[in-house]
Design an enzyme around this catalytic site. Structure first.
Site, short mmCIF file in Angstrom:
data_model
loop_
_atom_site.label_atom_id
_atom_site.label_comp_id
_atom_site.label_asym_id
_atom_site.label_seq_id
_atom_site.Cartn_x
_atom_site.Cartn_y
_atom_site.Cartn_z
CE1 TYR A 163 -3.61 2.64 0.66
CE2 TYR A 163 -2.17 3.40 2.41
CZ TYR A 163 -3.26 3.59 1.59
OH TYR A 163 -4.01 4.75 1.71
CD GLN A 175 -6.10 14.66 2.73
OE1 GLN A 175 -6.15 13.86 3.65
NE2 GLN A 175 -6.84 14.53 1.63
CE1 TYR A 224 -7.98 12.26 -0.70
CE2 TYR A 224 -8.56 11.54 1.51
CZ TYR A 224 -7.69 11.52 0.43
OH TYR A 224 -6.55 10.77 0.50
CB THR A 248 -6.61 15.81 -1.61
OG1 THR A 248 -5.54 15.92 -0.66
CG2 THR A 248 -6.18 14.89 -2.73
NE ARG A 288 -4.03 4.13 -5.07
CZ ARG A 288 -4.37 4.91 -4.07
NH1 ARG A 288 -4.38 4.43 -2.83
NH2 ARG A 288 -4.71 6.16 -4.29
CE LYS A 339 -0.77 15.75 -1.42
NZ LYS A 339 -1.17 14.63 -2.31
CG HIS A 341 -2.97 10.94 -4.85
ND1 HIS A 341 -3.92 11.86 -4.44
CD2 HIS A 341 -2.99 9.96 -3.91
CE1 HIS A 341 -4.49 11.44 -3.32
NE2 HIS A 341 -3.93 10.29 -2.97
NE ARG A 398 -0.94 5.93 -2.77
CZ ARG A 398 -0.77 4.70 -2.28
NH1 ARG A 398 0.33 4.03 -2.60
NH2 ARG A 398 -1.65 4.16 -1.48
#
Length: 388
Positions: free
Chosen positions: A24, A127, A129, A155, A164, A254, A278, A281
Site C-alpha cells: 500500500y 488534509q 477530500y 486534495t 492499484r 493539492k 498523488h 497512485r
C-alpha cells in the site's frame, strides 16, 4: 541493518510490515509508469556545481503561511499511516515538531484529529477530500478548527480512487469477508514484531476521523467501501467555494498538474497549491511532478505559494524541486518508510539525513540560503520547461 539514506528505510519497512501494508505504501496505480517517472525525472535534473563560493554559512530556514520552518519541507498526508507503527501519526507529529516543520494529518489517518492535537505542542495542518456528505465535511472542518490546525490541504485529484493492482494482489483490496481477513491476518503473523507492537498494542484499528460515520462497521473493508461510495466525481471549482467559505485560514489545493488549473486556484483565492500526481497512485501515465512544476510555477508566479511532492527520496531531490520552482517540498513515502522502519526516531533520523544532503547540495552549488535555490543552479532546466 543501519539506515544511512531514506531508501534504507524502505528496505526496513519491507522487512517489518505485513505485505498488504508495505505494498500500500510502496505501490502506484495500474502499471506504475508515473510512479517510476516521478523518481527518474527528478534524478535526471542536473545540478550546476560551483566552487570557491564561500558557502561557510548556510541558512535552510524559510517562512510559509505565516509559519517559520527550519527546513523547506513538510510531512505529507499519508492514509493508514498509523498502521505502520503504533499510533503512527502521533509519532510523526512529534518528529515533525522537533524538526521545526509542518505535519499534515490525513482525513484517513488511524489516529483521529483530537488524539493528534492532544499529543501536539504546536498546530499542525489538516488534509481533506471532497466528500458527498457535506455535513460530514463541515464536522471535520470544525474539528480542525478546534484542534487549532494552522492550514487546510484540500486534495482535488481523487474524485474516484485509482486502481492499484498491488493492493489487489496483496489482499488489501478485493478480498472481502473471512478469506480476505484471514489472508491479512496470516501476513501479520509472519511479522511478529509488527503484530505485537501495532496489531495488539496499537488498537483501536479504525480510521479515526471516519469512524463516527461508520459506527460499528469500522473495519478495513467497511472503510474501503465507504471511500468508493463517498468520493464525489461531480466536484467542480464551484464546489471549492464551499470549502473557502468554511475555512478562514490558509487553504492549499493539492493535486495540481496543469497551469490552467493553477490559475483556477488563484481565482478561487487559494493561498497555495501542491503540484502533485498523488505519488503516481491515481491516473497512471501523467507527467512527473518534476516535469510539470516549472510551467506551473511560471504561470502563477508570486500569486500564491507553489509546493510540490512526488519522487522525493533525498535532500538532493528537495533542492532539485526548489530549483524547479517550489517554495517547499512534501515528503510522502520517505517518512512512511522511516516510520515503519524506525518509528518516531526513524522519522527524526530521516529528516536529519535530508538536511545533511541539502547542505552538501547547497554548498556545492553556491546557494547559501533557500531563496538562492532557483533555476540558476540547474544544468537542464530548459529541457523541463519545454517538456522534453
Amino acid at each position: 541493518m543501519k539506515a544511512v539514506s531514506s531508501l534504507d528505510y524502505r528496505e526496513l519497512a519491507r522487512r517489518r510490515l505485513p505485505r498488504f501494508l508495505f505494498e500500500y505504501i510502496d505501490g502506484g496505480s495500474y502499471a506504475e509508469v508515473t510512479l517510476r517517472r516521478n523518481v527518474a525525472d527528478l534524478e535526471n535534473v542536473s545540478l550546476r556545481q560551483r566552487v570557491l563560493r564561500d558557502a561557510s554559512s548556510l541558512d535552510l530556514s524559510t517562512r510559509l503561511f505565516g509559519q517559520d520552518l527550519n527546513l523547506p519541507v513538510a510531512l505529507a498526508p499519508i492514509g493508514l499511516a498509523g498502521m505502520n507503527a503504533r499510533r503512527g501519526e502521533i509519532q510523526a507529529v512529534r518528529a515533525a515538531e522537533r524538526a521545526g516543520i509542518p505535519f499534515i494529518l490525513s482525513t484517513v489517518s488511524a489516529c483521529p484529529i483530537g488524539e493528534v492535537a492532544a499529543a501536539a505542542a504546536r498546530p499542525f495542518w489538516f488534509q481533506l477530500y471532497m466528500i458527498r456528505d457535506r455535513g460530514f465535511m463541515r464536522d471535520l472542518l470544525a474539528k480542525a478548527r478546534a484542534a487549532r490546525c494552522s492550514a487546510l490541504v484540500f486534495t482535488v485529484d481523487m474524485p474516484v480512487p485509482g486502481t492499484r493492482y498491488r493492493d489487489y494482489r496483496s489482499g488489501l483490496a478485493g478480498a472481502p469477508g473471512f478469506s480476505g481477513a484471514f489472508r491479512r491476518f496470516w501476513q501479520a503473523l509472519q511479522h511478529p514484531r509488527w503484530a505485537w507492537d501495532v496489531g495488539v498494542r496499537g488498537r483501536p484499528h479504525q480510521l479515526g476521523n471516519v469512524a463516527p460515520v461508520l459506527g460499528r462497521n469500522s473495519g478495513l473493508e467497511d472503510f474501503l467501501g465507504w471511500m468508493r461510495n463517498n468520493f464525489d466525481a461531480s466536484i467542480s471549482w464551484r464546489d471549492l467555494e464551499f470549502v473557502r467559505a468554511e475555512w478562514a485560514g490558509p487553504l492549499i489545493i493539492k493535486g495540481i498538474l496543469d497551469p490552467e488549473d493553477a490559475r483556477e486556484a488563484v481565482a478561487l483565492g487559494a493561498d497555495g497549491i501542491i503540484v502533485s500526481n498523488h505519488g503516481g497512485r491515481q491516473l497512471d501515465g501523467v507527467p512527473s511532478t518534476a516535469r510539470a512544476l516549472p510551467a506551473i510555477a511560471d504561470a502563477v508566479g508570486d500569486q500564491l505559494a507553489v509546493l510540490a511532492d512526488g519522487g522525493v527520496r533525498s535532500g538532493l531531490d528537495v533542492v532539485r524541486m526548489l530549483a524547479l520552482g517550489a517554495r517547499a517540498v512534501l515528503l510522502g513515502r520517505a517518512w512512511a518508510y522511516a516510520l515503519a522502519g524506525g518509528g518516531e526516531r526513524g522519522i527524526s533520523h530521516m529528516l536529519r539525513l535530508i538536511e545533511a544532503e541539502m547542505r552538501v547540495a547547497m554548498t556545492l552549488t553556491g546557494a547559501t540560503n533557500i531563496q538562492k535555490i532557483n533555476r540558476d543552479i540547474l544544468v537542464r532546466e530548459a529541457a523541463f520547461q519545454e517538456g522534453r
